[in-house]
Write a protein that holds these residues in place. Structure first.
Motif, PDB file in Angstrom:
ATOM      1  N   GLU A 249       0.794  -1.270  -0.100  1.00 54.60           N
ATOM      2  CA  GLU A 249       0.039   0.063  -0.141  1.00 54.60           C
ATOM      3  C   GLU A 249       0.784   1.400  -0.023  1.00 54.60           C
ATOM      4  O   GLU A 249       1.612   1.349   0.938  1.00 54.60           O
ATOM      5  CB  GLU A 249      -0.932  -0.072   1.373  1.00 54.60           C
ATOM      6  N   LYS A 250       0.947   2.091  -1.060  1.00 49.81           N
ATOM      7  CA  LYS A 250       1.713   3.102  -1.191  1.00 49.81           C
ATOM      8  C   LYS A 250       0.833   4.605  -1.581  1.00 49.81           C
ATOM      9  O   LYS A 250       1.199   5.450  -1.419  1.00 49.81           O
ATOM     10  CB  LYS A 250       2.606   3.061  -2.566  1.00 49.81           C
ATOM     11  N   ARG A 251      -0.475   4.328  -1.588  1.00 54.72           N
ATOM     12  CA  ARG A 251      -1.466   5.286  -1.868  1.00 54.72           C
ATOM     13  C   ARG A 251      -2.035   6.204  -0.714  1.00 54.72           C
ATOM     14  O   ARG A 251      -2.542   7.048  -0.822  1.00 54.72           O
ATOM     15  CB  ARG A 251      -2.476   5.028  -2.816  1.00 54.72           C
ATOM     16  N   LYS A 252      -1.996   5.643   0.543  1.00 56.13           N
ATOM     17  CA  LYS A 252      -2.556   6.256   1.688  1.00 56.13           C
ATOM     18  C   LYS A 252      -1.554   6.049   2.734  1.00 56.13           C
ATOM     19  O   LYS A 252      -0.687   5.361   2.858  1.00 56.13           O
ATOM     20  CB  LYS A 252      -3.844   5.633   2.064  1.00 56.13           C
ATOM     21  N   GLN A 254       0.167   5.428   6.431  1.00 60.95           N
ATOM     22  CA  GLN A 254       0.154   4.373   7.453  1.00 60.95           C
ATOM     23  C   GLN A 254       1.116   4.703   8.524  1.00 60.95           C
ATOM     24  O   GLN A 254       1.841   5.399   8.471  1.00 60.95           O
ATOM     25  CB  GLN A 254       0.797   3.093   6.570  1.00 60.95           C
ATOM     26  N   PRO A 275       2.230   9.365   1.530  1.00 58.29           N
ATOM     27  CA  PRO A 275       2.442   9.596   0.231  1.00 58.29           C
ATOM     28  C   PRO A 275       2.655  11.063  -0.334  1.00 58.29           C
ATOM     29  O   PRO A 275       1.839  11.865   0.027  1.00 58.29           O
ATOM     30  CB  PRO A 275       1.104   9.127  -0.627  1.00 58.29           C
ATOM     31  N   SER A 276       3.971  11.399  -0.924  1.00 57.29           N
ATOM     32  CA  SER A 276       3.970  12.781  -1.498  1.00 57.29           C
ATOM     33  C   SER A 276       4.195  12.796  -2.954  1.00 57.29           C
ATOM     34  O   SER A 276       4.025  11.407  -3.612  1.00 57.29           O
ATOM     35  CB  SER A 276       5.252  13.183  -0.664  1.00 57.29           C
ATOM     36  N   TYR A 277       4.581  13.849  -3.603  1.00 57.44           N
ATOM     37  CA  TYR A 277       4.491  13.935  -5.152  1.00 57.44           C
ATOM     38  C   TYR A 277       5.631  13.070  -5.916  1.00 57.44           C
ATOM     39  O   TYR A 277       5.219  12.470  -6.512  1.00 57.44           O
ATOM     40  CB  TYR A 277       4.829  15.403  -5.327  1.00 57.44           C
ATOM     41  N   GLU A 280       7.182   8.325  -1.345  1.00 57.62           N
ATOM     42  CA  GLU A 280       6.784   8.263   0.266  1.00 57.62           C
ATOM     43  C   GLU A 280       7.471   8.776   0.932  1.00 57.62           C
ATOM     44  O   GLU A 280       8.829   8.558   0.806  1.00 57.62           O
ATOM     45  CB  GLU A 280       6.470   6.792   0.812  1.00 57.62           C
TER      46      GLU A 280
END
Length: 566
Positions: A249-252, A254, A275-277, A280
């Protein structure tokens, strides 16, 4: 007359570091673990590595050496490969003689003849041992070789993986063929160097072409190392594995938690991924499990402040609040108060999010919103557990505040934290939450507002006369000669000019006169004005005293007393 030889355990007893009973128990346990006594005592947390250092000095007659801020000449640095120094926990410091035939060697174990022989063969010098600690030796090695070792591991990783796609990099970090894997070494090195640098937080940030690693030391972020952006997926995946998080999971965001032992001390590390531009961002907050439970004398309170602190916590019932922004030392003050109150005669229950340190003899509850265990629901259950003292990690909402007030009125001492800028502002915050002013006046026994300021480095701080404007800020007459100090920077403080932090306190005891004012719904300004008349030092006044006695700089004072009126 022949000097009597003592064993290390006897020396530790004679010096008051442990009791005879503790020594007997340790000898029994050490016999089972097959460790040396000193190693067992440090690992068990009974004594510190500094205590062992002093005991070895007494036992062997070998001089001790303080490695903090030591500068090593280039010819000494290049004598022995760093991996050999790490392996033996030794550090060449200087030559003893002009002919360079004898080498001063700092050692964690001055009885380790194998280490001395190895260093002697490599350097061709005789060895003169000095007693140090593994922690101090590793900190110096980190300072001189840490970045190089980390970059070497990064280069090795890049070579092995040949910059494969992200999924392969993450899978490589996930594989637990553990400590020898370069990415495992990189992450462990980042954490270990942070601990030895006294960092409170580690920031691993994704920039456009690089991964930047920064440490927060004494409240300020400092750049430490930079890696190629291709390493980010593997670093993030490795941290997530250690923290029990979902690597896919890299989109939200944690959250996770890591427990790691560095230099024989256990650290609790809270992990957050975001997650940043460019990828992560990982932040790790480091907490030494022993650091939160300080003695009162270590908080940095002045004698008159300690007197007020003791008087507040001696109340059998009521609410005691500690306020301030995140990272101002509120938890340390609360844990210190609980440690002072902790005895067999009282039942202390805490509800926290999360439990930051374990204290023996205290019942600690961690909130769990998924199981509907919030501050409010936990508090209702706690009141049926016959408590004497209740600690609430933070009063966040009206429901929690209301239960806390009711608990204090019915005979319990409630201690908690609140996010406000001053002691007086805490009262208006609680009334804004819906607490009736007459109930608050009846229940509140004291409020401490606090901040942390960086201490000026004792080795390099520089004295000068204060300017006219600075005297005004410090509330000193224009014609008075006032000496203040500025930061400079040296090896001891890592060229920052500051070393460690201390607390600045605004302690407001709720007197009968203040109770009457609170019940009349007075403003924060009115409450503060009366408290000052009754002897309360504001944060501004308390910080000014630290500037005048050379503890901190005027820049640090202005940083924490931002509401000072021009």
């Amino acid at each position: 007359m022949k000097k009597e030889k003592y064993r290390i355990g006897d020396i530790l007893v004679m010096q008051g570091f442990l009791s005879r009973q503790q020594l007997e128990s340790a000898l029994t346990a050490q016999h089972k673990t097959k460790q040396r006594l000193g190693d067992y005592l440090v690992d068990a947390g009974i004594v510190s590595d500094k205590d062992i250092q002093q005991a070895l000095h007494v036992q062997l007659g070998v001089e001790t050496i303080d490695l903090h801020g030591v500068n090593l000449p280039d010819d000494i640095l290049n004598l022995v490969p760093v991996n050999v120094l790490r392996k033996h926990s030794v550090l060449p410091v200087d030559y003893l003689d002009p002919a360079h035939t004898t080498l001063i060697l700092a050692m964690a174990d001055p009885l380790d003849m194998v280490s001395m022989d190895d260093i002697s063969i490599i350097t061709g010098c005789l060895v003169e041992p000095r007693v140090s600690t593994a922690r101090e030796i590793n900190a110096v090695l980190d300072r001189y070789f840490g970045s190089g070792e980390a970059m070497s591991a990064a280069a090795k990783y890049a070579k092995e993986k040949n910059r494969e796609q992200e999924e392969a990099a993450a899978a490589a970090a996930e594989s637990e063929d553990v400590s020898s894997a370069p990415i495992v070494q990189i992450v462990r090195s980042i954490i270990e160097q942070a601990v030895r640098s006294r960092a409170s937080d580690i920031h691993i940030e994704a920039l456009e072409k690089q991964v930047r690693v920064r440490y927060r030391i004494d409240g300020v972020l400092i750049n430490k190392m930079v890696y190629d952006i291709n390493l980010l997926p593997a670093i993030a995946a490795r941290v997530k594995i250690l923290g029990g998080m979902d690597i896919a999971e890299k989109r939200k965001p944690q959250d996770g938690r890591i427990t790691m032992v560095v230099d024989r001390t256990e650290y609790d590390i809270r992990v957050s991924s975001l997650p940043s531009y460019f990828g992560e961002k990982i932040v790790m907050r480091l907490a030494d499990k022993m650091a939160l439970t300080k003695s009162k004398s270590e908080l940095g309170m002045r004698p008159e402040e300690l007197k007020h602190f003791d008087h507040i916590i001696s109340n059998p019932n009521g609410i005691f609040l500690v306020t301030g922004p995140t990272g101002s030392g509120k938890s340390t003050t609360l844990y210190t108060a609980l440690s002072e109150l902790n005895s067999e005669a009282v039942n202390i229950i805490t509800v926290e999010d999360p439990v930051e340190a374990s204290i023996g003899g205290i019942n600690q509850v961690q909130v769990n919103p998924k199981a509907d265990l919030t501050f409010a629901t936990a508090l209702r259950s706690i009141l049926r557990q016959d408590p004497d003292i209740i600690m609430i990690g933070e009063i966040r909402d009206a429901e929690t505040a209301e239960i806390a007030v009711q608990a204090s009125i019915t005979g319990h001492l409630v201690v908690s934290t609140l996010h406000t800028n001053s002691a007086a502002a805490s009262i208006t915050r609680l009334t804004d939450m819906g607490i009736e002013s007459y109930l608050l006046a009846d229940s509140l026994v004291g409020v401490i507002a606090q901040r942390l300021v960086r201490r000026l480095c004792p080795k390099c701080k520089q004295a000068r006369e204060a300017t006219e404007n600075e005297k005004r800020i410090l509330d000193r007459p224009k014609d008075e000669c006032v000496t203040i100090y500025d930061p400079v920077g040296c090896a001891y403080c890592g060229n920052t000019g500051y070393y460690r932090r201390t607390g600045v306190y605004e302690i407001m005891e709720v007197t009968p006169a203040l109770k009457r004012l609170i019940s009349k719904q007075a403003s924060s300004a009115e409450i503060q004005s009366l408290a000052i008349k009754e002897g309360m030092h504001t944060l501004h006044t308390a910080a000014a005293l630290y500037v005048l006695d050379g503890t901190t700089s005027i820049a640090e004072m202005l940083r924490i007393t931002f509401d000072f009126e021009e």
